[in-house]
Write an enzyme that holds these catalytic residues in place. Sequence first.
Site, mmCIF file in Angstrom:
data_model
loop_
_atom_site.group_PDB
_atom_site.id
_atom_site.type_symbol
_atom_site.label_atom_id
_atom_site.label_comp_id
_atom_site.label_asym_id
_atom_site.label_seq_id
_atom_site.Cartn_x
_atom_site.Cartn_y
_atom_site.Cartn_z
ATOM 1 N N GLY A 136 36.651 49.801 65.689
ATOM 2 C CA GLY A 136 36.513 50.395 64.362
ATOM 3 C C GLY A 136 35.414 51.441 64.344
ATOM 4 O O GLY A 136 35.553 52.506 63.731
ATOM 5 N N TYR A 154 30.070 48.957 57.600
ATOM 6 C CA TYR A 154 29.848 50.331 57.152
ATOM 7 C C TYR A 154 28.362 50.619 56.974
ATOM 8 O O TYR A 154 27.887 51.716 57.299
ATOM 9 C CB TYR A 154 30.598 50.579 55.838
ATOM 10 C CG TYR A 154 32.103 50.544 55.986
ATOM 11 C CD1 TYR A 154 32.737 51.096 57.097
ATOM 12 C CD2 TYR A 154 32.905 49.959 55.002
ATOM 13 C CE1 TYR A 154 34.114 51.068 57.226
ATOM 14 C CE2 TYR A 154 34.290 49.935 55.121
ATOM 15 C CZ TYR A 154 34.883 50.482 56.233
ATOM 16 O OH TYR A 154 36.255 50.454 56.370
ATOM 17 N N LYS A 174 35.246 44.407 68.418
ATOM 18 C CA LYS A 174 35.095 44.854 69.805
ATOM 19 C C LYS A 174 34.526 46.270 69.883
ATOM 20 O O LYS A 174 34.426 46.833 70.965
ATOM 21 C CB LYS A 174 36.457 44.819 70.517
ATOM 22 C CG LYS A 174 37.172 43.478 70.499
ATOM 23 C CD LYS A 174 36.463 42.442 71.340
ATOM 24 C CE LYS A 174 37.301 41.164 71.497
ATOM 25 N NZ LYS A 174 37.592 40.481 70.222
ATOM 26 N N GLY A 175 34.226 46.868 68.721
ATOM 27 C CA GLY A 175 33.694 48.229 68.706
ATOM 28 C C GLY A 175 34.730 49.303 68.463
ATOM 29 O O GLY A 175 34.398 50.493 68.413
ATOM 30 N N PHE A 192 42.089 50.975 59.987
ATOM 31 C CA PHE A 192 42.639 49.656 60.283
ATOM 32 C C PHE A 192 42.654 49.409 61.779
ATOM 33 O O PHE A 192 43.054 50.262 62.567
ATOM 34 C CB PHE A 192 44.069 49.551 59.738
ATOM 35 C CG PHE A 192 44.721 48.218 59.988
ATOM 36 C CD1 PHE A 192 44.381 47.120 59.220
ATOM 37 C CD2 PHE A 192 45.674 48.073 60.984
ATOM 38 C CE1 PHE A 192 44.991 45.883 59.434
ATOM 39 C CE2 PHE A 192 46.289 46.846 61.208
ATOM 40 C CZ PHE A 192 45.939 45.743 60.436
ATOM 41 N N VAL A 193 42.180 48.208 62.167
ATOM 42 C CA VAL A 193 42.247 47.745 63.547
ATOM 43 C C VAL A 193 43.000 46.422 63.542
ATOM 44 O O VAL A 193 42.700 45.536 62.730
ATOM 45 C CB VAL A 193 40.841 47.563 64.159
ATOM 46 C CG1 VAL A 193 40.940 46.980 65.561
ATOM 47 C CG2 VAL A 193 40.102 48.904 64.198
#
Length: 246
Positions: free
Chosen positions: A173, A207, A170-171, A162-163
Amino acid sequence: MAAAAPPPPPTPAPEPAMGPPEDSPVGHPMFARIRLATPSDVPHIHKMIHQMAVFERLTHLCSATENSLSSTLFSPTTKPFHSFTIFLLEVSPNPFTDSVITDPSFTPVVKVVHLDLPIDDPEKETFTTNAVNDVSVAGFVLFFPNYSTFLAKPGFYIEDLFVRDCFRRKGFGKMLLSTVAKQAVKMGYGRVEWVVLDWNVNAIKFYEEMGAKILHEWRVCRLTGDALEAYDSSNSSETYHCARSS
């Protein structure tokens, strides 16, 4: 006939602009760090779990409390990478100056991300971990070991990644998932796996871009709640009979 006018004097070449080299990073730097979570991080983890349940439309299934998380995730018997493990993502506009090595098996990962615009975090005060250095929590990943009999190797199963909303795309994850995968490789593990909701097309695309294969032929099976409690041996009066054929 009049004489031709003399040519104009040459125009001086423009002065080169004084600025950073072409390959120098520009924008707004943000320092990101992934470290092992500690019991003091539970309040932040609990808040993010609730935010994740809201995003996934599953708040009716979320009954975790800070106390239950503390007692299960950080019991005296848990050991990082051999039990429940949480990587916490922290961000700051300033370089990290504090030491957060809580276990010799893992050195925190630090990266500088250059953003076009600064991030407006409406919950910054809620998720601050170090007010002096302006450090706040931006996300987490929770995982634990499993085992593949086909590979005859352990692996990692990611329960949650989770972000927080303002830090997505923004990179970060990718940074969390990559850190879990690198740890699996370091330990000689055979795979990393997780599940994704079929309506979350953004997550599925992310993913797949990370190299993951979506296994459409598999379905998750789960026993929980009353269905699981029905197997309580202390309340069960079920008997089994074996009939012998002549």
